[in-house]
Design a protein around this motif. Structure first.
Motif, PDB file in Angstrom:
ATOM      1  N   THR A 108       0.827  -1.203   0.000  1.00  0.00           N
ATOM      2  CA  THR A 108       0.000   0.000   0.000  1.00  0.00           C
ATOM      3  C   THR A 108       0.860   1.251   0.000  1.00  0.00           C
ATOM      4  O   THR A 108       0.607   2.208  -0.752  1.00  0.00           O
ATOM      5  CB  THR A 108      -0.947  -0.002   1.215  1.00  0.00           C
ATOM      6  OG1 THR A 108      -1.785  -1.166   1.157  1.00  0.00           O
ATOM      7  CG2 THR A 108      -1.817   1.242   1.240  1.00  0.00           C
ATOM      8  N   ASN A 109       1.889   1.253   0.849  1.00  0.00           N
ATOM      9  CA  ASN A 109       2.788   2.410   0.877  1.00  0.00           C
ATOM     10  C   ASN A 109       3.538   2.576  -0.448  1.00  0.00           C
ATOM     11  O   ASN A 109       3.743   3.694  -0.916  1.00  0.00           O
ATOM     12  CB  ASN A 109       3.794   2.267   2.022  1.00  0.00           C
ATOM     13  CG  ASN A 109       3.153   2.463   3.378  1.00  0.00           C
ATOM     14  OD1 ASN A 109       2.142   3.158   3.487  1.00  0.00           O
ATOM     15  ND2 ASN A 109       3.707   1.853   4.412  1.00  0.00           N
ATOM     16  N   LEU A 110       3.944   1.453  -1.040  1.00  0.00           N
ATOM     17  CA  LEU A 110       4.610   1.523  -2.339  1.00  0.00           C
ATOM     18  C   LEU A 110       3.672   2.085  -3.395  1.00  0.00           C
ATOM     19  O   LEU A 110       4.051   2.964  -4.176  1.00  0.00           O
ATOM     20  CB  LEU A 110       5.087   0.124  -2.740  1.00  0.00           C
ATOM     21  CG  LEU A 110       5.668  -0.017  -4.158  1.00  0.00           C
ATOM     22  CD1 LEU A 110       6.952   0.797  -4.284  1.00  0.00           C
ATOM     23  CD2 LEU A 110       5.927  -1.487  -4.495  1.00  0.00           C
ATOM     24  N   HIS A 111       2.433   1.580  -3.421  1.00  0.00           N
ATOM     25  CA  HIS A 111       1.479   1.981  -4.454  1.00  0.00           C
ATOM     26  C   HIS A 111       1.055   3.435  -4.308  1.00  0.00           C
ATOM     27  O   HIS A 111       0.903   4.150  -5.299  1.00  0.00           O
ATOM     28  CB  HIS A 111       0.256   1.064  -4.379  1.00  0.00           C
ATOM     29  CG  HIS A 111      -0.715   1.271  -5.508  1.00  0.00           C
ATOM     30  ND1 HIS A 111      -0.457   0.860  -6.793  1.00  0.00           N
ATOM     31  CD2 HIS A 111      -1.947   1.856  -5.536  1.00  0.00           C
ATOM     32  CE1 HIS A 111      -1.477   1.173  -7.570  1.00  0.00           C
ATOM     33  NE2 HIS A 111      -2.392   1.776  -6.837  1.00  0.00           N
ATOM     34  N   ARG A 112       0.882   3.885  -3.061  1.00  0.00           N
ATOM     35  CA  ARG A 112       0.364   5.241  -2.846  1.00  0.00           C
ATOM     36  C   ARG A 112       1.440   6.316  -2.902  1.00  0.00           C
ATOM     37  O   ARG A 112       1.202   7.411  -3.416  1.00  0.00           O
ATOM     38  CB  ARG A 112      -0.345   5.317  -1.488  1.00  0.00           C
ATOM     39  CG  ARG A 112      -1.658   4.571  -1.432  1.00  0.00           C
ATOM     40  CD  ARG A 112      -2.266   4.694  -0.050  1.00  0.00           C
ATOM     41  NE  ARG A 112      -3.560   4.009   0.027  1.00  0.00           N
ATOM     42  CZ  ARG A 112      -4.257   3.871   1.142  1.00  0.00           C
ATOM     43  NH1 ARG A 112      -3.784   4.373   2.297  1.00  0.00           N
ATOM     44  NH2 ARG A 112      -5.416   3.239   1.134  1.00  0.00           N
ATOM     45  N   SER A 113       2.616   6.004  -2.364  1.00  0.00           N
ATOM     46  CA  SER A 113       3.597   7.075  -2.213  1.00  0.00           C
ATOM     47  C   SER A 113       5.027   6.671  -2.508  1.00  0.00           C
ATOM     48  O   SER A 113       5.936   7.495  -2.331  1.00  0.00           O
ATOM     49  CB  SER A 113       3.532   7.630  -0.786  1.00  0.00           C
ATOM     50  OG  SER A 113       3.930   6.633   0.147  1.00  0.00           O
ATOM     51  N   GLY A 117       6.455   9.685   1.036  1.00  0.00           N
ATOM     52  CA  GLY A 117       5.552  10.665   1.599  1.00  0.00           C
ATOM     53  C   GLY A 117       4.797  11.424   0.526  1.00  0.00           C
ATOM     54  O   GLY A 117       4.402  10.881  -0.512  1.00  0.00           O
ATOM     55  N   ASP A 118       4.604  12.734   0.772  1.00  0.00           N
ATOM     56  CA  ASP A 118       3.848  13.556  -0.167  1.00  0.00           C
ATOM     57  C   ASP A 118       4.519  13.644  -1.530  1.00  0.00           C
ATOM     58  O   ASP A 118       3.846  13.676  -2.566  1.00  0.00           O
ATOM     59  CB  ASP A 118       3.655  14.965   0.398  1.00  0.00           C
ATOM     60  CG  ASP A 118       2.598  15.004   1.509  1.00  0.00           C
ATOM     61  OD1 ASP A 118       1.893  13.983   1.666  1.00  0.00           O
ATOM     62  OD2 ASP A 118       2.493  16.020   2.200  1.00  0.00           O
ATOM     63  N   ALA A 119       5.860  13.673  -1.544  1.00  0.00           N
ATOM     64  CA  ALA A 119       6.560  13.722  -2.832  1.00  0.00           C
ATOM     65  C   ALA A 119       6.259  12.461  -3.650  1.00  0.00           C
ATOM     66  O   ALA A 119       6.075  12.520  -4.875  1.00  0.00           O
ATOM     67  CB  ALA A 119       8.066  13.859  -2.611  1.00  0.00           C
ATOM     68  N   GLY A 120       6.209  11.325  -2.961  1.00  0.00           N
ATOM     69  CA  GLY A 120       5.883  10.079  -3.650  1.00  0.00           C
ATOM     70  C   GLY A 120       4.452  10.061  -4.145  1.00  0.00           C
ATOM     71  O   GLY A 120       4.164   9.507  -5.217  1.00  0.00           O
ATOM     72  N   ARG A 121       3.527  10.654  -3.370  1.00  0.00           N
ATOM     73  CA  ARG A 121       2.136  10.719  -3.832  1.00  0.00           C
ATOM     74  C   ARG A 121       2.026  11.551  -5.115  1.00  0.00           C
ATOM     75  O   ARG A 121       1.270  11.225  -6.021  1.00  0.00           O
ATOM     76  CB  ARG A 121       1.248  11.323  -2.738  1.00  0.00           C
ATOM     77  CG  ARG A 121       1.038  10.411  -1.535  1.00  0.00           C
ATOM     78  CD  ARG A 121       0.147  11.070  -0.488  1.00  0.00           C
ATOM     79  NE  ARG A 121      -0.025  10.240   0.678  1.00  0.00           N
ATOM     80  CZ  ARG A 121      -0.971   9.317   0.807  1.00  0.00           C
ATOM     81  NH1 ARG A 121      -1.827   9.126  -0.183  1.00  0.00           N
ATOM     82  NH2 ARG A 121      -1.064   8.581   1.907  1.00  0.00           N
ATOM     83  N   ILE A 122       2.797  12.618  -5.164  1.00  0.00           N
ATOM     84  CA  ILE A 122       2.784  13.449  -6.377  1.00  0.00           C
ATOM     85  C   ILE A 122       3.365  12.667  -7.554  1.00  0.00           C
ATOM     86  O   ILE A 122       2.834  12.726  -8.675  1.00  0.00           O
ATOM     87  CB  ILE A 122       3.571  14.747  -6.126  1.00  0.00           C
ATOM     88  CG1 ILE A 122       2.832  15.615  -5.087  1.00  0.00           C
ATOM     89  CG2 ILE A 122       3.759  15.526  -7.429  1.00  0.00           C
ATOM     90  CD1 ILE A 122       3.610  16.829  -4.639  1.00  0.00           C
ATOM     91  N   ALA A 123       4.454  11.917  -7.305  1.00  0.00           N
ATOM     92  CA  ALA A 123       5.041  11.106  -8.385  1.00  0.00           C
ATOM     93  C   ALA A 123       4.053  10.056  -8.876  1.00  0.00           C
ATOM     94  O   ALA A 123       3.919   9.820 -10.083  1.00  0.00           O
ATOM     95  CB  ALA A 123       6.326  10.445  -7.887  1.00  0.00           C
ATOM     96  N   ALA A 124       3.353   9.408  -7.920  1.00  0.00           N
ATOM     97  CA  ALA A 124       2.353   8.411  -8.322  1.00  0.00           C
ATOM     98  C   ALA A 124       1.225   9.062  -9.115  1.00  0.00           C
ATOM     99  O   ALA A 124       0.701   8.476 -10.069  1.00  0.00           O
ATOM    100  CB  ALA A 124       1.794   7.708  -7.089  1.00  0.00           C
ATOM    101  N   ALA A 125       0.861  10.287  -8.738  1.00  0.00           N
ATOM    102  CA  ALA A 125      -0.182  11.000  -9.482  1.00  0.00           C
ATOM    103  C   ALA A 125       0.282  11.330 -10.904  1.00  0.00           C
ATOM    104  O   ALA A 125      -0.495  11.238 -11.857  1.00  0.00           O
ATOM    105  CB  ALA A 125      -0.565  12.276  -8.746  1.00  0.00           C
ATOM    106  N   LEU A 126       1.557  11.702 -11.033  1.00  0.00           N
ATOM    107  CA  LEU A 126       2.094  11.951 -12.378  1.00  0.00           C
ATOM    108  C   LEU A 126       2.075  10.669 -13.207  1.00  0.00           C
ATOM    109  O   LEU A 126       1.809  10.689 -14.413  1.00  0.00           O
ATOM    110  CB  LEU A 126       3.518  12.505 -12.280  1.00  0.00           C
ATOM    111  CG  LEU A 126       3.647  13.921 -11.696  1.00  0.00           C
ATOM    112  CD1 LEU A 126       5.117  14.299 -11.541  1.00  0.00           C
ATOM    113  CD2 LEU A 126       2.933  14.930 -12.599  1.00  0.00           C
ATOM    114  N   GLY A 127       2.373   9.528 -12.540  1.00  0.00           N
ATOM    115  CA  GLY A 127       2.278   8.253 -13.241  1.00  0.00           C
ATOM    116  C   GLY A 127       0.851   7.961 -13.694  1.00  0.00           C
ATOM    117  O   GLY A 127       0.624   7.477 -14.805  1.00  0.00           O
ATOM    118  N   ALA A 128      -0.122   8.275 -12.834  1.00  0.00           N
ATOM    119  CA  ALA A 128      -1.523   8.076 -13.206  1.00  0.00           C
ATOM    120  C   ALA A 128      -1.911   8.973 -14.380  1.00  0.00           C
ATOM    121  O   ALA A 128      -2.657   8.565 -15.278  1.00  0.00           O
ATOM    122  CB  ALA A 128      -2.425   8.350 -12.009  1.00  0.00           C
TER     123      ALA A 128
END
Length: 735
Positions: A108-113, A117-128
């Protein structure tokens, strides 16, 4: 443009997308497992009964939660120590540990962020976001390849990697669109970029001041089915001003802990319902089967990343890199190349080097990417265009004429068009001629008159170069060495000779295909796949220019077969005529999609003479479905050059060949194949009216005679060969 939009986000975000897809696919299994493992509650169970059972076996109960999967979890304090357990609703007792699975928490932590943290969430959003662009552009490309949205699941052809890429995309694209869009929504919600959901009432002021009422006796809980419960948080029994908090699928409310009265209630807002639906669609929580299907679709991402990368690398290898090519924005001379097999790129490299030596800034690009706005300093354009098949655009020129037609006006910098082809084919430089005509009609100024190069002639190219130099006011010597095509060794396993008695020595040559590498199988390269009607390029000793022969077999037959007539003074045919079993030749494949029998049930009328029987025999051999096939075959004498005589009799007996009509130009009653057509005019006309497709293979003289005969035969029905060609029902492979 759509292809570029699809390509670059995929390349840039490939690794990130694969990580997100694999972790998401694994997480999708948990709702399924949770659903299967969760203890089942009996039908009609109320929240009051459920809460009473749990409270009786768990003194110090703080909260009850019910997951969308149906799993019930209780939280309580035991001697000041917080506890939690999965509950069996039937008994209210512990049924398992509520401690989160370490692997699930890690995923879950890998998938979300990405653990950032927040930087990872932004990266995942860019991937989406990249996945959303890929899904939308990919869907448009699939529709374009299959011929429209209504033909979404049409049969595909081409290299294995390309077909796998599209096949997976056709199934997975809907899920990937939904996953990426919902992921972006959830990220926006996490960063509070969306409006507040609302749906929570203000805490009531009018509590009774009493405590201790049995949960099982509260009317509001008795009326509520346990299946609608989200959570029940119990009030502090030592604080008479506190109240129970009840959350359900419909909203949130407060209950008096002393009277059980519903003190306040707020329905779940429309925005809240939308957010919950999006959460369910993305995670599968509450819809385990959907989540599992979404996970399967996510597995398409690594598969498409692999096949997409293979396609990109293959395309890069197919387009030679010309060193020293000037940036498009600074180029004075722009060379646009239309090539199918790659040889035209070699001429472009020679021209680029010669012009660069004179001090010019020269940019080389495929015709398919033509955009005048990219070349603000261009003083001249030069197009080097080959022709594919019967006058079609070669691979690197597809879309050029459409781009040209969309321009408001032609560029002001003058243009020279040079065509490459083989005069032995009727469609010699047909595409280059079409380009020259279209550019002239657009009003594009001419730098040089249209010219052609036959069989990659270095001498003709040098003469054209001198004319170009004169037009530019410079001395220009183009010393070109034709690029020798990459070939593979084919070993002759058998030969059958015909025609010596009629002075037309002809042989059916059968070769064993070469061994294939895994890369060739995946990419469909080399001799991985071919069909009758495709072309075998044979490179004769002492010449860099290949000769092409129509294939009489498909890859499923397990052998490579051609029919060759020895031509007077013919370099390649002479060498093949002397080849004996065990000998080898250097050869390569060239697809010929314009001359294929296809897979429909419409009748086929096959017309050929001499060696033109080759691909027609291949079509009949492959006719395992017993499609109606009628063959008209012209030969010189049945005792000398009746090619495939035994096979044709066998195919006719087995139903692969419906009828056979031969025409002998020598012997008794000499006549040609076009005469045979006239004798069978009624049958031919009837078949064509029923939708038959006509396929002609052989010399151009024969083809002209056949066309004239069919003109006569079809006139009473208001049809012509030209009309059939426009409908794709009349195709030729002539030489």
């Amino acid at each position: 443009m759509i292809r570029a939009i699809h390509r670059w986000p995929g390349i840039a975000a490939a690794l990130l997308l694969v990580v997100l897809a694999l972790s998401g696919a694994t997480l999708s299994l948990y709702p399924v497992a949770e659903r299967l493992a969760a203890p089942r509650a009996e039908a009609g169970l109320s929240v009051a009964d459920l809460a009473a059972r749990i409270a009786a076996s768990h003194p110090g109960l703080e909260q009850i939660r019910r997951a969308p999967s149906g799993q019930v979890t209780a939280y309580w304090f035991d001697g000041g120590t917080p506890r939690a357990a999965v509950i069996d609703p039937a008994t209210g007792r512990d049924a398992g540990s509520a401690d989160p699975d370490p692997l699930r928490r890690w995923l879950t932590n890998l998938h979300r962020s990405l653990f950032l943290g927040d930087a990872g969430r932004i990266a995942a959003a860019l991937g989406a976001a990249a996945m959303l662009v890929l899904a939308l552009s990919g869907a448009a490309l699939v529709a374009r390849r299959t011929g429209g949205w209504r033909r979404w699941f049409a049969r595909l052809r081409g290299p294995l990697a390309g077909r796998l890429h599209v096949e997976i995309a056709r199934i997975a694209v809907a899920g990937l669109l939904l996953s990426s869009a919902t992921a972006l929504w959830m990220t926006a919600s996490t960063f509070e970029l969306l409006p507040d959901e609302g749906g929570t009432p203000a805490f009531p002021a009018g509590v009774s001041g009493r405590t201790g009422m049995d949960l099982g006796a509260m009317a509001a809980l008795k009326e509520l089915p346990a299946a609608e419960l989200r959570s029940l948080s119990l009030a502090d029994p030592g604080d008479p001003t506190d109240a129970h908090t009840l959350r359900t699928a419909r909203g949130t409310g407060y209950l008096d802990q002393g009277s059980g009265e519903l003190l306040a209630w707020a329905d779940l807002s429309g925005w809240g319902r939308l957010s919950e639906t999006i959460f369910m669609l993305h995670t599968g929580q509450g819809a385990a089967v959907w989540g599992f299907l979404l996970g399967l679709m996510a597995l398409g991402v690594p598969a498409m990343a692999g096949t997409g990368l293979a396609l990109w690398l293959s395309a890069r290898r197919a387009r030679p890199r010309i060193r020293g090519s000037a940036p498009p924005g600074r180029a004075e001379t722009v060379l646009l190349v239309g090539s199918e097999g790659g040889s035209t790129w070699g001429f472009a490299a020679t021209l680029h080097a010669a012009l660069t030596e004179t001090g010019q800034r020269v940019h080389v690009a495929p015709m398919a990417g033509f955009d005048p706005a990219r070349y603000p300093r261009a003083l001249r354009f030069i197009i080097l265009a080959a022709t594919y098949g019967e006058g079609c655009a070669p691979a690197s020129a597809k879309g050029f004429l459409d781009r040209l037609a969309r321009l408001d006006r032609a560029p002001e910098a003058p243009l020279a068009v040079l065509g490459f082809g083989d005069r032995s084919f009727p469609a010699f430089c047909a595409y280059a001629k079409e380009v020259a005509a279209a550019t002239a009609a657009k009003g594009w100024p001419q730098l040089l008159a249209f010219a052609t190069i036959d069989r990659q002639s270095p001498q003709e190219f040098a003469r054209w170069g001198r004319a170009l130099g004169a037009a530019l006011g410079i001395g220009l010597e183009l010393l070109h060495q034709p690029v020798v095509p990459a070939t593979e060794a084919l070993t002759l396993v058998s030969r059958r000779d015909y025609g010596a008695e009629v002075q037309a020595p002809t042989a059916i040559l059968r070769f064993s295909p070469p061994a294939l590498t895994m890369w060739q199988r995946l990419m469909g390269r080399g001799f991985a796949r071919w069909q009758a009607g495709d072309l075998l390029g044979v490179l004769p000793e002492g010449s860099p220019v290949p000769r092409f022969y129509s294939l009489a077999s498909g890859s499923r037959d397990g052998f490579v077969e051609i029919v060759v007539r020895k031509q007077p003074g013919g370099l390649c045919s002479g060498q093949l005529a002397e080849l004996r079993p065990g000998g080898t030749v250097g050869a390569f494949l060239r697809r010929n999609p314009g001359f294929r029998a296809g897979r429909g049930r419409a009748p086929l009328i096959l017309i050929g003479a001499g060696t033109g029987i080759g691909p027609l025999a291949g079509f009949i051999r492959a006719n395992a479905r017993r499609r109606p096939v009628h063959l008209f075959f012209g030969l010189r004498h049945p005792d000398s050059d009746f090619l495939y005589r035994e096979e044709l009799a066998e195919w006719q007996a087995s139903g692969r060949l419906s009828s056979l009509v031969t025409a002998n130009s020598r012997g008794e009653r000499p006549h040609h194949v076009q005469d045979a057509l006239r004798l069978e005019a009624a049958a031919v006309a009837r078949l064509i009216r029923k939708g038959a497709r006509v396929m002609v293979c052989g010399g151009r003289g024969m083809a002209a005679g056949v066309g004239a005969a069919l003109d006569e035969i079809l006139a009473p029905a208001g049809l012509t060969p030209a009309l059939l060609k426009a409908e794709g029902r009349y195709v030729e492979d002539i030489y």
